[in-house]
Design a protein around this motif. Structure first.
Motif, PDB file in Angstrom:
ATOM      1  N   GLY A   1       0.819  -1.210   0.000  1.00  0.00           N
ATOM      2  CA  GLY A   1       0.000   0.000   0.000  1.00  0.00           C
ATOM      3  C   GLY A   1       0.847   1.251   0.000  1.00  0.00           C
ATOM      4  O   GLY A   1       0.615   2.186  -0.783  1.00  0.00           O
ATOM      5  N   ALA A   2       1.854   1.278   0.877  1.00  0.00           N
ATOM      6  CA  ALA A   2       2.731   2.447   0.964  1.00  0.00           C
ATOM      7  C   ALA A   2       3.529   2.635  -0.323  1.00  0.00           C
ATOM      8  O   ALA A   2       3.672   3.761  -0.819  1.00  0.00           O
ATOM      9  CB  ALA A   2       3.677   2.299   2.153  1.00  0.00           C
ATOM     10  N   ASN A   3       4.064   1.544  -0.858  1.00  0.00           N
ATOM     11  CA  ASN A   3       4.836   1.634  -2.095  1.00  0.00           C
ATOM     12  C   ASN A   3       3.995   2.196  -3.233  1.00  0.00           C
ATOM     13  O   ASN A   3       4.433   3.071  -3.993  1.00  0.00           O
ATOM     14  CB  ASN A   3       5.355   0.252  -2.514  1.00  0.00           C
ATOM     15  CG  ASN A   3       6.355  -0.330  -1.546  1.00  0.00           C
ATOM     16  OD1 ASN A   3       6.923   0.377  -0.717  1.00  0.00           O
ATOM     17  ND2 ASN A   3       6.569  -1.627  -1.641  1.00  0.00           N
ATOM     18  N   GLN A   4       2.779   1.686  -3.362  1.00  0.00           N
ATOM     19  CA  GLN A   4       1.918   2.131  -4.459  1.00  0.00           C
ATOM     20  C   GLN A   4       1.446   3.562  -4.265  1.00  0.00           C
ATOM     21  O   GLN A   4       1.348   4.338  -5.230  1.00  0.00           O
ATOM     22  CB  GLN A   4       0.752   1.157  -4.617  1.00  0.00           C
ATOM     23  CG  GLN A   4       1.215  -0.220  -5.083  1.00  0.00           C
ATOM     24  CD  GLN A   4       0.097  -1.225  -5.270  1.00  0.00           C
ATOM     25  OE1 GLN A   4      -1.090  -0.879  -5.219  1.00  0.00           O
ATOM     26  NE2 GLN A   4       0.460  -2.483  -5.479  1.00  0.00           N
ATOM     27  N   ALA A   5       1.164   3.932  -3.024  1.00  0.00           N
ATOM     28  CA  ALA A   5       0.761   5.311  -2.751  1.00  0.00           C
ATOM     29  C   ALA A   5       1.885   6.275  -3.081  1.00  0.00           C
ATOM     30  O   ALA A   5       1.669   7.324  -3.710  1.00  0.00           O
ATOM     31  CB  ALA A   5       0.355   5.457  -1.287  1.00  0.00           C
ATOM     32  N   ALA A   6       3.114   5.942  -2.667  1.00  0.00           N
ATOM     33  CA  ALA A   6       4.254   6.812  -2.954  1.00  0.00           C
ATOM     34  C   ALA A   6       4.509   6.911  -4.449  1.00  0.00           C
ATOM     35  O   ALA A   6       4.826   7.993  -4.970  1.00  0.00           O
ATOM     36  CB  ALA A   6       5.496   6.292  -2.229  1.00  0.00           C
ATOM     37  N   ALA A   7       4.370   5.790  -5.156  1.00  0.00           N
ATOM     38  CA  ALA A   7       4.574   5.801  -6.611  1.00  0.00           C
ATOM     39  C   ALA A   7       3.529   6.662  -7.308  1.00  0.00           C
ATOM     40  O   ALA A   7       3.842   7.412  -8.243  1.00  0.00           O
ATOM     41  CB  ALA A   7       4.535   4.377  -7.153  1.00  0.00           C
ATOM     42  N   ALA A   8       2.287   6.564  -6.866  1.00  0.00           N
ATOM     43  CA  ALA A   8       1.222   7.386  -7.461  1.00  0.00           C
ATOM     44  C   ALA A   8       1.456   8.863  -7.195  1.00  0.00           C
ATOM     45  O   ALA A   8       1.230   9.713  -8.067  1.00  0.00           O
ATOM     46  CB  ALA A   8      -0.135   6.959  -6.911  1.00  0.00           C
TER      47      ALA A   8
ATOM     48  N   ALA B   1     -17.106   9.770  -7.569  1.00  0.00           N
ATOM     49  CA  ALA B   1     -17.114   9.354  -8.959  1.00  0.00           C
ATOM     50  C   ALA B   1     -15.948  10.020  -9.692  1.00  0.00           C
ATOM     51  O   ALA B   1     -15.695  11.214  -9.512  1.00  0.00           O
ATOM     52  CB  ALA B   1     -18.436   9.724  -9.612  1.00  0.00           C
ATOM     53  N   GLY B   2     -15.245   9.250 -10.483  1.00  0.00           N
ATOM     54  CA  GLY B   2     -14.091   9.779 -11.212  1.00  0.00           C
ATOM     55  C   GLY B   2     -12.774   9.561 -10.497  1.00  0.00           C
ATOM     56  O   GLY B   2     -11.703   9.695 -11.096  1.00  0.00           O
ATOM     57  N   ASP B   3     -12.841   9.249  -9.189  1.00  0.00           N
ATOM     58  CA  ASP B   3     -11.630   8.931  -8.438  1.00  0.00           C
ATOM     59  C   ASP B   3     -11.241   7.470  -8.668  1.00  0.00           C
ATOM     60  O   ASP B   3     -11.970   6.706  -9.301  1.00  0.00           O
ATOM     61  CB  ASP B   3     -11.839   9.175  -6.944  1.00  0.00           C
ATOM     62  CG  ASP B   3     -12.096  10.629  -6.598  1.00  0.00           C
ATOM     63  OD1 ASP B   3     -11.812  11.503  -7.450  1.00  0.00           O
ATOM     64  OD2 ASP B   3     -12.585  10.890  -5.486  1.00  0.00           O
ATOM     65  N   VAL B   4     -10.105   7.082  -8.122  1.00  0.00           N
ATOM     66  CA  VAL B   4      -9.615   5.712  -8.267  1.00  0.00           C
ATOM     67  C   VAL B   4      -9.311   5.134  -6.890  1.00  0.00           C
ATOM     68  O   VAL B   4      -8.668   5.790  -6.060  1.00  0.00           O
ATOM     69  CB  VAL B   4      -8.332   5.664  -9.132  1.00  0.00           C
ATOM     70  CG1 VAL B   4      -7.749   4.256  -9.168  1.00  0.00           C
ATOM     71  CG2 VAL B   4      -8.610   6.161 -10.552  1.00  0.00           C
ATOM     72  N   LEU B   5      -9.785   3.906  -6.653  1.00  0.00           N
ATOM     73  CA  LEU B   5      -9.355   3.130  -5.495  1.00  0.00           C
ATOM     74  C   LEU B   5      -8.310   2.136  -5.978  1.00  0.00           C
ATOM     75  O   LEU B   5      -8.546   1.384  -6.922  1.00  0.00           O
ATOM     76  CB  LEU B   5     -10.520   2.364  -4.870  1.00  0.00           C
ATOM     77  CG  LEU B   5     -10.084   1.394  -3.754  1.00  0.00           C
ATOM     78  CD1 LEU B   5      -9.792   2.150  -2.471  1.00  0.00           C
ATOM     79  CD2 LEU B   5     -11.126   0.306  -3.510  1.00  0.00           C
ATOM     80  N   LEU B   6      -7.160   2.140  -5.323  1.00  0.00           N
ATOM     81  CA  LEU B   6      -6.099   1.184  -5.631  1.00  0.00           C
ATOM     82  C   LEU B   6      -5.873   0.320  -4.403  1.00  0.00           C
ATOM     83  O   LEU B   6      -5.612   0.838  -3.312  1.00  0.00           O
ATOM     84  CB  LEU B   6      -4.814   1.919  -6.011  1.00  0.00           C
ATOM     85  CG  LEU B   6      -3.549   1.068  -6.202  1.00  0.00           C
ATOM     86  CD1 LEU B   6      -3.747   0.029  -7.288  1.00  0.00           C
ATOM     87  CD2 LEU B   6      -2.360   1.977  -6.530  1.00  0.00           C
TER      88      LEU B   6
ATOM     89  N   PHE C   1       4.797   0.120 -10.658  1.00  0.00           N
ATOM     90  CA  PHE C   1       3.991  -0.036 -11.877  1.00  0.00           C
ATOM     91  C   PHE C   1       2.524   0.249 -11.570  1.00  0.00           C
ATOM     92  O   PHE C   1       1.876   1.052 -12.251  1.00  0.00           O
ATOM     93  CB  PHE C   1       4.156  -1.461 -12.420  1.00  0.00           C
ATOM     94  CG  PHE C   1       3.307  -1.764 -13.627  1.00  0.00           C
ATOM     95  CD1 PHE C   1       3.834  -1.632 -14.902  1.00  0.00           C
ATOM     96  CD2 PHE C   1       1.991  -2.179 -13.487  1.00  0.00           C
ATOM     97  CE1 PHE C   1       3.038  -1.906 -16.018  1.00  0.00           C
ATOM     98  CE2 PHE C   1       1.190  -2.452 -14.582  1.00  0.00           C
ATOM     99  CZ  PHE C   1       1.730  -2.322 -15.865  1.00  0.00           C
ATOM    100  N   ALA C   2       1.981  -0.398 -10.535  1.00  0.00           N
ATOM    101  CA  ALA C   2       0.566  -0.242 -10.210  1.00  0.00           C
ATOM    102  C   ALA C   2       0.223   1.185  -9.807  1.00  0.00           C
ATOM    103  O   ALA C   2      -0.803   1.735 -10.219  1.00  0.00           O
ATOM    104  CB  ALA C   2       0.182  -1.212  -9.087  1.00  0.00           C
TER     105      ALA C   2
ATOM    106  N   ALA D   1       1.800   4.054 -10.588  1.00  0.00           N
ATOM    107  CA  ALA D   1       1.869   4.970 -11.730  1.00  0.00           C
ATOM    108  C   ALA D   1       0.723   4.722 -12.701  1.00  0.00           C
ATOM    109  O   ALA D   1       0.146   5.669 -13.261  1.00  0.00           O
ATOM    110  CB  ALA D   1       3.213   4.821 -12.431  1.00  0.00           C
ATOM    111  N   LEU D   2       0.392   3.454 -12.924  1.00  0.00           N
ATOM    112  CA  LEU D   2      -0.725   3.129 -13.819  1.00  0.00           C
ATOM    113  C   LEU D   2      -2.031   3.705 -13.283  1.00  0.00           C
ATOM    114  O   LEU D   2      -2.799   4.332 -14.023  1.00  0.00           O
ATOM    115  CB  LEU D   2      -0.827   1.611 -13.981  1.00  0.00           C
ATOM    116  CG  LEU D   2      -1.957   1.089 -14.878  1.00  0.00           C
ATOM    117  CD1 LEU D   2      -1.510  -0.164 -15.634  1.00  0.00           C
ATOM    118  CD2 LEU D   2      -3.213   0.756 -14.059  1.00  0.00           C
ATOM    119  N   ALA D   3      -2.294   3.514 -11.997  1.00  0.00           N
ATOM    120  CA  ALA D   3      -3.531   4.034 -11.402  1.00  0.00           C
ATOM    121  C   ALA D   3      -3.581   5.557 -11.474  1.00  0.00           C
ATOM    122  O   ALA D   3      -4.639   6.143 -11.735  1.00  0.00           O
ATOM    123  CB  ALA D   3      -3.658   3.565  -9.954  1.00  0.00           C
ATOM    124  N   ALA D   4      -2.433   6.197 -11.239  1.00  0.00           N
ATOM    125  CA  ALA D   4      -2.386   7.663 -11.328  1.00  0.00           C
ATOM    126  C   ALA D   4      -2.718   8.133 -12.737  1.00  0.00           C
ATOM    127  O   ALA D   4      -3.438   9.126 -12.923  1.00  0.00           O
ATOM    128  CB  ALA D   4      -1.004   8.157 -10.914  1.00  0.00           C
ATOM    129  N   ALA D   5      -2.212   7.431 -13.734  1.00  0.00           N
ATOM    130  CA  ALA D   5      -2.493   7.809 -15.120  1.00  0.00           C
ATOM    131  C   ALA D   5      -3.962   7.593 -15.462  1.00  0.00           C
ATOM    132  O   ALA D   5      -4.601   8.447 -16.101  1.00  0.00           O
ATOM    133  CB  ALA D   5      -1.607   6.995 -16.066  1.00  0.00           C
TER     134      ALA D   5
END
Length: 300
Positions: A46-53, A137-142, A259-260, A262-266
């Motif tokens: 979770g922390a890794n993906q949050a920081a990447a985003a 709506a329009g947001d992303v849950l990762l 990867f996850a 940055a992908l979610a952020a995009a």
């Protein structure tokens, strides 16, 4: 999807302290290996993906838990310095912060054992309620599968009810209800995880393309990562391949998380699945070129 200048993400996932040992090779069962070096770094999917985003430009809120200990305080400081909103991370006085024990070989491959600590005690109802207040709506849950299944299921349900996009990183491999998979847009898996879900080996690009088509019957879209080879993406009845970037791997720990994230952020800005996959590959390639899942705070 309407284009946004900046994505809004809610990440539900674990925060761990990574304890990393460089080894001449990954130990076999029952084998003792003498390590070459030791370091302690911030981690947790979770922390890794949050920081990447956040590094990818998204506005990120992390929902998780740490212990009331030095490790937890240090982990939260690092996340805040990376631009992650930590206001909804619970501090649990009855459990320690999570820890991951990681062995890394000279080729950059790793073996990981995780003890979740405080994050294992997250309450599904309370977590879903927090997600519901944060997401629109329009947001992303990762999210990923390091946390208890009930927490993941409740969080995905809350995000879906709000009209948000659900991005599920199916890692580590665990049983999840079919309604969680069907909400995933995309379902992100590596070759091993894809094989576990599809029921056949995924050892080549052709295998990955076959698996992506198969898994698309169980999720809204699918992305299968293939390490340095690249990734296969399948969505809206379209299959695309994105080639990997030629880099020298120092440590592959956290590459899939970068990867996850940055992908979610995009995706949160309105990028296509193909565009988001390309950005995810670039983020993963950058991660393998330094030690640890997250770069030092000064490099964020």
């Amino acid at each position: 999807m309407t284009k946004r200048a900046r994505a809004r993400l809610v990440v539900v996932g674990a925060i761990n302290q990574d304890q990393i040992v460089s080894v001449p090779h990954i130990p076999l069962p029952g084998e003792t290996v003498l390590g070459r070096s030791f370091r302690s770094r911030p981690g947790g999917k979770g922390a890794n993906q949050a920081a990447a985003a956040a590094r990818a430009g998204a506005e990120v809120t992390l929902v998780s838990a740490v212990g009331q200990d030095d490790a937890g305080r240090s982990l939260l400081r690092h996340l805040a310095s990376a631009g992650v909103d930590i206001a909804h991370v619970v501090t649990d006085s009855s459990a320690p912060s999570g820890v991951a024990l990681i062995a890394v070989s000279p080729s950059g491959e790793n073996s990981i054992v995780v003890a979740l600590g405080a994050a294992a005690g997250l309450d599904p109802v309370a977590t879903a309620g927090t997600v519901a207040t944060l997401i629109s709506a329009g947001d992303v849950l990762l999210t990923q599968l390091e946390l208890p299944q009930a927490v993941v299921t409740a969080s995905c349900s809350a995000a879906g009810a709000a009209g948000a996009r659900v991005v599920l990183n199916y890692s580590p491999v665990r049983e999840v209800p079919a309604d969680v998979l069907v909400a995933a847009d995309p379902l992100i898996v590596n070759a091993g995880e894809a094989a576990a879900l599809a029921g056949f080996p995924v050892q080549s690009r052709d295998d990955a393309e076959r698996a992506a088509r198969s898994l698309a019957a169980r999720a809204r879209s699918v992305v299968i990562t293939l390490g340095p080879v690249g990734a296969v993406a399948y969505g809206d009845n379209q299959l695309t391949f994105c080639a990997g970037l030629p880099v020298t791997a120092v440590d592959t720990t956290g590459a899939g998380d970068s990867f996850a994230g940055a992908l979610a952020a995009a995706l949160g800005t309105g990028a296509t699945l193909h565009e988001a996959t390309l950005l995810g590959i670039a983020a993963g390639a950058a991660t393998v070129q330094h030690e640890g899942a997250q770069p030092p705070a000064s490099a964020d």
